[in-house]
Design a protein around this motif. Sequence first.
Motif, short mmCIF file in Angstrom:
data_model
loop_
_atom_site.label_atom_id
_atom_site.label_comp_id
_atom_site.label_asym_id
_atom_site.label_seq_id
_atom_site.Cartn_x
_atom_site.Cartn_y
_atom_site.Cartn_z
N ALA A 13 0.78 -1.18 0.22
CA ALA A 13 0.15 0.08 -0.10
C ALA A 13 0.98 0.98 -0.03
N THR A 14 1.90 1.25 0.81
CA THR A 14 2.87 2.32 0.96
C THR A 14 3.51 2.55 -0.64
N MET A 17 0.98 4.05 -2.97
CA MET A 17 0.69 5.63 -3.07
C MET A 17 1.89 6.40 -3.64
N CYS A 20 0.80 5.90 -7.36
CA CYS A 20 -0.20 6.77 -7.83
C CYS A 20 0.16 7.98 -7.94
N ARG A 21 1.03 8.65 -7.26
CA ARG A 21 1.29 9.83 -7.27
C ARG A 21 1.93 10.21 -8.76
N HIS A 75 -3.62 -3.55 -6.33
CA HIS A 75 -4.22 -2.48 -6.16
C HIS A 75 -4.73 -1.96 -7.29
N SER A 83 -8.87 12.54 -10.16
CA SER A 83 -7.96 11.84 -9.14
C SER A 83 -6.27 12.14 -9.69
N LEU A 87 -3.77 14.14 -7.18
CA LEU A 87 -2.45 13.45 -6.89
C LEU A 87 -1.18 14.08 -7.47
#
Length: 157
Positions: A13-14, A17, A20-21, A75, A83, A87
Amino acid sequence: METKIGITTENRATVVMILCRLLADEYVLSVKTRNAHWNVEGNDFYNKHLFFEQQYARLDEIVDSVAERIRTLGHYAPGTLKSFLDLTHLSETKSHENSSIGFINELLSDHESITIYLRENIDRPASELKDYGSSDFLTSLLETHEKMAWMLRAHVK
């Protein structure tokens, strides 16, 4: 089905992120480069029109690869304009006329911004989060953005 690839759920998950950015930055840069391709004017129009087309085609490949890396980690990739704008580190604001030099300077600044973001985030996936694949993936993107920035920079010397 749960993703079992030897990286904890929290660590994945980290990393996601970070990705995703990055995906948002890559998408915004691709759109800005396409804008340059469509709207560049001047006596160098044809050459810059083709140059920007090559750049956005490469960025489109990068966008796809980042989204697929996110999916590989189990993910869902962000996929809406909202979004991406929420981001991104980049600005979608255009600050110049439609000259090739104006577009080049703006795109160069964005590539350099992404390069800095990549450099700041390359080590963490491997050293802290045990995701060597994502670290390697980010390294390859760093090299790509460094080269794309060099190509842009060469036009303004």
